[in-house]
Motif scaffolding. Structure first.
Motif, PDB file in Angstrom:
ATOM      1  N   GLY A  94      -3.769   9.763  -3.288  1.00 20.00           N
ATOM      2  CA  GLY A  94      -4.401  10.141  -2.035  1.00 20.00           C
ATOM      3  C   GLY A  94      -5.664   9.363  -1.742  1.00 20.00           C
ATOM      4  O   GLY A  94      -6.121   9.311  -0.601  1.00 20.00           O
ATOM      5  N   ASP A  95      -6.248   8.740  -2.776  1.00 17.02           N
ATOM      6  CA  ASP A  95      -7.471   7.943  -2.606  1.00 17.02           C
ATOM      7  C   ASP A  95      -7.267   6.557  -3.216  1.00 17.02           C
ATOM      8  O   ASP A  95      -7.979   6.146  -4.119  1.00 17.02           O
ATOM      9  N   ALA A  96      -6.277   5.843  -2.705  1.00 17.59           N
ATOM     10  CA  ALA A  96      -5.920   4.534  -3.256  1.00 17.59           C
ATOM     11  C   ALA A  96      -7.103   3.568  -3.208  1.00 17.59           C
ATOM     12  O   ALA A  96      -7.756   3.429  -2.180  1.00 17.59           O
ATOM     13  N   ARG A  97      -7.372   2.924  -4.344  1.00 15.87           N
ATOM     14  CA  ARG A  97      -8.439   1.930  -4.433  1.00 15.87           C
ATOM     15  C   ARG A  97      -7.810   0.542  -4.552  1.00 15.87           C
ATOM     16  O   ARG A  97      -6.940   0.336  -5.403  1.00 15.87           O
ATOM     17  N   LEU A  98      -8.245  -0.374  -3.733  1.00 15.69           N
ATOM     18  CA  LEU A  98      -7.699  -1.725  -3.716  1.00 15.69           C
ATOM     19  C   LEU A  98      -8.804  -2.737  -3.994  1.00 15.69           C
ATOM     20  O   LEU A  98      -9.987  -2.447  -3.840  1.00 15.69           O
ATOM     21  N   PHE A  99      -8.389  -3.935  -4.405  1.00 21.97           N
ATOM     22  CA  PHE A  99      -9.345  -4.986  -4.746  1.00 21.97           C
ATOM     23  C   PHE A  99     -10.027  -5.504  -3.479  1.00 21.97           C
ATOM     24  O   PHE A  99      -9.415  -6.187  -2.660  1.00 21.97           O
ATOM     25  N   ARG A 100     -11.307  -5.192  -3.334  1.00 21.54           N
ATOM     26  CA  ARG A 100     -12.026  -5.559  -2.113  1.00 21.54           C
ATOM     27  C   ARG A 100     -12.255  -7.060  -1.991  1.00 21.54           C
ATOM     28  O   ARG A 100     -12.466  -7.574  -0.886  1.00 21.54           O
ATOM     29  N   SER A 101     -12.206  -7.779  -3.110  1.00 22.58           N
ATOM     30  CA  SER A 101     -12.451  -9.228  -3.080  1.00 22.58           C
ATOM     31  C   SER A 101     -11.181 -10.029  -2.822  1.00 22.58           C
ATOM     32  O   SER A 101     -11.203 -11.260  -2.875  1.00 22.58           O
ATOM     33  N   MET A 102     -10.057  -9.342  -2.552  1.00 17.50           N
ATOM     34  CA  MET A 102      -8.799 -10.018  -2.270  1.00 17.50           C
ATOM     35  C   MET A 102      -8.432  -9.860  -0.798  1.00 17.50           C
ATOM     36  O   MET A 102      -8.887  -8.932  -0.125  1.00 17.50           O
ATOM     37  N   SER A 103      -7.576 -10.733  -0.328  1.00 18.13           N
ATOM     38  CA  SER A 103      -6.975 -10.540   0.987  1.00 18.13           C
ATOM     39  C   SER A 103      -5.799  -9.579   0.832  1.00 18.13           C
ATOM     40  O   SER A 103      -5.325  -9.320  -0.281  1.00 18.13           O
ATOM     41  N   MET A 141     -11.422  -4.409   5.872  1.00 18.56           N
ATOM     42  CA  MET A 141     -10.382  -3.576   6.477  1.00 18.56           C
ATOM     43  C   MET A 141     -10.907  -2.175   6.752  1.00 18.56           C
ATOM     44  O   MET A 141     -11.736  -1.649   6.002  1.00 18.56           O
ATOM     45  N   SER A 142     -10.384  -1.556   7.793  1.00 15.61           N
ATOM     46  CA  SER A 142     -10.694  -0.153   8.075  1.00 15.61           C
ATOM     47  C   SER A 142      -9.942   0.739   7.083  1.00 15.61           C
ATOM     48  O   SER A 142      -9.065   0.281   6.346  1.00 15.61           O
ATOM     49  N   THR A 143     -10.273   2.024   7.087  1.00 18.06           N
ATOM     50  CA  THR A 143      -9.584   2.969   6.202  1.00 18.06           C
ATOM     51  C   THR A 143      -8.092   2.994   6.495  1.00 18.06           C
ATOM     52  O   THR A 143      -7.265   3.006   5.572  1.00 18.06           O
ATOM     53  N   GLY A 144      -7.726   2.994   7.761  1.00 16.97           N
ATOM     54  CA  GLY A 144      -6.317   2.992   8.125  1.00 16.97           C
ATOM     55  C   GLY A 144      -5.597   1.731   7.688  1.00 16.97           C
ATOM     56  O   GLY A 144      -4.443   1.781   7.240  1.00 16.97           O
ATOM     57  N   MET A 145      -6.258   0.591   7.789  1.00 16.03           N
ATOM     58  CA  MET A 145      -5.644  -0.669   7.354  1.00 16.03           C
ATOM     59  C   MET A 145      -5.429  -0.681   5.844  1.00 16.03           C
ATOM     60  O   MET A 145      -4.387  -1.142   5.358  1.00 16.03           O
ATOM     61  N   ASP A 165       1.149  10.783  -2.180  1.00 12.63           N
ATOM     62  CA  ASP A 165       0.179  11.848  -1.949  1.00 12.63           C
ATOM     63  C   ASP A 165      -0.475  11.620  -0.579  1.00 12.63           C
ATOM     64  O   ASP A 165      -1.264  10.694  -0.406  1.00 12.63           O
ATOM     65  N   GLU A 166      -0.116  12.439   0.387  1.00 13.65           N
ATOM     66  CA  GLU A 166      -0.627  12.330   1.767  1.00 13.65           C
ATOM     67  C   GLU A 166      -0.462  10.902   2.309  1.00 13.65           C
ATOM     68  O   GLU A 166      -1.440  10.240   2.690  1.00 13.65           O
ATOM     69  N   PRO A 167       0.762  10.393   2.378  1.00 14.15           N
ATOM     70  CA  PRO A 167       0.951   8.981   2.744  1.00 14.15           C
ATOM     71  C   PRO A 167       0.554   8.623   4.160  1.00 14.15           C
ATOM     72  O   PRO A 167       0.269   7.460   4.443  1.00 14.15           O
ATOM     73  N   THR A 168       0.548   9.596   5.078  1.00 15.45           N
ATOM     74  CA  THR A 168       0.250   9.255   6.471  1.00 15.45           C
ATOM     75  C   THR A 168      -1.201   9.523   6.860  1.00 15.45           C
ATOM     76  O   THR A 168      -1.544   9.430   8.046  1.00 15.45           O
ATOM     77  N   ALA A 169      -2.036   9.848   5.888  1.00 19.52           N
ATOM     78  CA  ALA A 169      -3.446  10.093   6.192  1.00 19.52           C
ATOM     79  C   ALA A 169      -4.070   8.837   6.810  1.00 19.52           C
ATOM     80  O   ALA A 169      -3.803   7.715   6.377  1.00 19.52           O
ATOM     81  N   ASN A 170      -4.876   9.030   7.844  1.00 19.55           N
ATOM     82  CA  ASN A 170      -5.637   7.957   8.512  1.00 19.55           C
ATOM     83  C   ASN A 170      -4.758   6.977   9.291  1.00 19.55           C
ATOM     84  O   ASN A 170      -5.224   5.884   9.636  1.00 19.55           O
ATOM     85  N   LEU A 171      -3.515   7.357   9.577  1.00 18.05           N
ATOM     86  CA  LEU A 171      -2.631   6.468  10.331  1.00 18.05           C
ATOM     87  C   LEU A 171      -2.422   7.000  11.739  1.00 18.05           C
ATOM     88  O   LEU A 171      -2.418   8.217  11.972  1.00 18.05           O
ATOM     89  N   ASP A 172      -2.207   6.072  12.692  1.00 17.99           N
ATOM     90  CA  ASP A 172      -1.928   6.504  14.053  1.00 17.99           C
ATOM     91  C   ASP A 172      -0.471   6.962  14.144  1.00 17.99           C
ATOM     92  O   ASP A 172       0.340   6.675  13.264  1.00 17.99           O
ATOM     93  N   PRO A 173      -0.089   7.698  15.204  1.00 17.85           N
ATOM     94  CA  PRO A 173       1.255   8.282  15.279  1.00 17.85           C
ATOM     95  C   PRO A 173       2.397   7.285  15.151  1.00 17.85           C
ATOM     96  O   PRO A 173       3.422   7.587  14.529  1.00 17.85           O
ATOM     97  N   THR A 174       2.247   6.095  15.744  1.00 18.91           N
ATOM     98  CA  THR A 174       3.329   5.110  15.669  1.00 18.91           C
ATOM     99  C   THR A 174       3.575   4.662  14.233  1.00 18.91           C
ATOM    100  O   THR A 174       4.728   4.562  13.785  1.00 18.91           O
ATOM    101  N   VAL A 175       2.513   4.395  13.503  1.00 12.39           N
ATOM    102  CA  VAL A 175       2.648   3.955  12.121  1.00 12.39           C
ATOM    103  C   VAL A 175       3.155   5.106  11.247  1.00 12.39           C
ATOM    104  O   VAL A 175       3.944   4.896  10.320  1.00 12.39           O
ATOM    105  N   ARG A 176       2.725   6.328  11.528  1.00  7.72           N
ATOM    106  CA  ARG A 176       3.244   7.488  10.794  1.00  7.72           C
ATOM    107  C   ARG A 176       4.754   7.554  10.901  1.00  7.72           C
ATOM    108  O   ARG A 176       5.449   7.810   9.920  1.00  7.72           O
TER     109      ARG A 176
END
Length: 282
Positions: A94-103, A141-145, A165-176
């Motif tokens: 639910g709180d995925a952490r990604l490498f901020r120094s990567m594209s 990137m934004s939270t949604g991105m 875990d809550e996969p559609t959190a922070n997504l707009d309806p189309t992406v959901r």
């Protein structure tokens, strides 16, 4: 009463949870939960924030040790054999952490190489479906991105079991909707999906069965076919206690203070509607 969620679909369920309990000091986060997820189905964990959904998922992934009870995935104990479980399942926290120094593209390539079932082309195709520009650095990137990027990395893995875990959190309806479409595609490919949500509509749309959690307990469980066959009627009723509804409704609640009447019905709704019209419910 805590309920067990089972289904008679064969002798080898994919996920089995028996009496699973987790305490953090004096706080009871999960209280004797039992359920089973069959192979090839989409199973939903539905409940408000704080209901225990994430705790249950972290116990399944072996990140937490249970206070009591057991959980297995593919016949392997989720705590004692968690490395084997991790090889078997694709997991989105639910709180995925990604490498901020990567594209975004570099992140997808990394996750595609660390898992034997990873596929970089499939991951980038999913990112395009989610309308994500993978050239952008994660730090910008934004939270949604970032959620889209994590979804592309996880959903591209051809694992037998996918846990979200809550996969559609922070997504707009189309992406959901796109995420729900991908979940359907995984089921169509024979994969098992377990995902949590606090949005009933999402669970109704794609799940075969659902467990409802509240206060760390499974308070209800049923197939979505049963849930879709139910109706909920609410209105104002100023009359006496509607005892005659007992034989027509599955459940009813009458608040004498506010005159609110809530009726739940399975199957033929016409007798209840007829009663409501006759009694002047509005």
């Amino acid at each position: 009463m805590n309920q067990s969620v089972t289904a008679d679909q064969g002798p080898s369920p994919h996920v089995v949870v028996r009496g699973l309990t987790k305490r953090f000091g004096s706080h009871l986060a999960l209280d004797s939960c039992s359920l089973r997820v069959e192979r090839g189905e989409v199973f939903g964990l539905l409940g408000p924030n704080g209901a225990g959904k994430s705790t249950l998922i972290r116990l399944l992934m072996g990140f937490l040790s249970p206070t009591a009870g057991t959980a297995t995935i593919g016949g392997r104990d989720c705590h004692r054999e968690r490395l084997a479980v991790h090889r078997h399942a694709a997991y989105l926290p639910g709180d995925a952490r990604l490498f901020r120094s990567m594209s975004g593209r570099q992140v997808l390539r990394f996750f595609s190489t660390v898992r034997p079932e990873g596929d970089f082309e499939r991951a980038t195709a999913l990112a395009r479906r989610l309308d994500l520009d993978t050239r952008r650095w994660v730090a910008f990137m934004s939270t949604g991105m970032r959620q889209k990027l994590a979804l592309a990395a996880v959903l591209s893995l051809a694992a037998p079991l996918t846990i979200l875990d809550e996969p559609t959190a922070n997504l707009d309806p189309t992406v959901r909707q796109t995420v729900l479409d991908v979940i359907r595609e995984l089921r169509g490919a024979g994969k098992t999906v377990l995902f949590s949500s606090h949005v009933l509509g999402e669970v109704e749309e794609v799940c075969d069965r659902v467990a409802i959690l509240r206060g760390g307990r499974i308070v209800h469980g049923q197939t979505m076919a049963e849930l879709r066959g139910q109706y909920r009627i609410s209105g104002i009723y100023d009359g006496p206690e509607p005892v005659e509804l007992a034989g027509l409704a599955d459940s009813l609640r009458h608040d004498a203070g506010s005159s609110e009447l809530v009726v739940t019905v399975s199957g033929d709704i016409r007798p209840v509607l007829g009663w409501a019209g006759w009694r002047g419910m509005r």
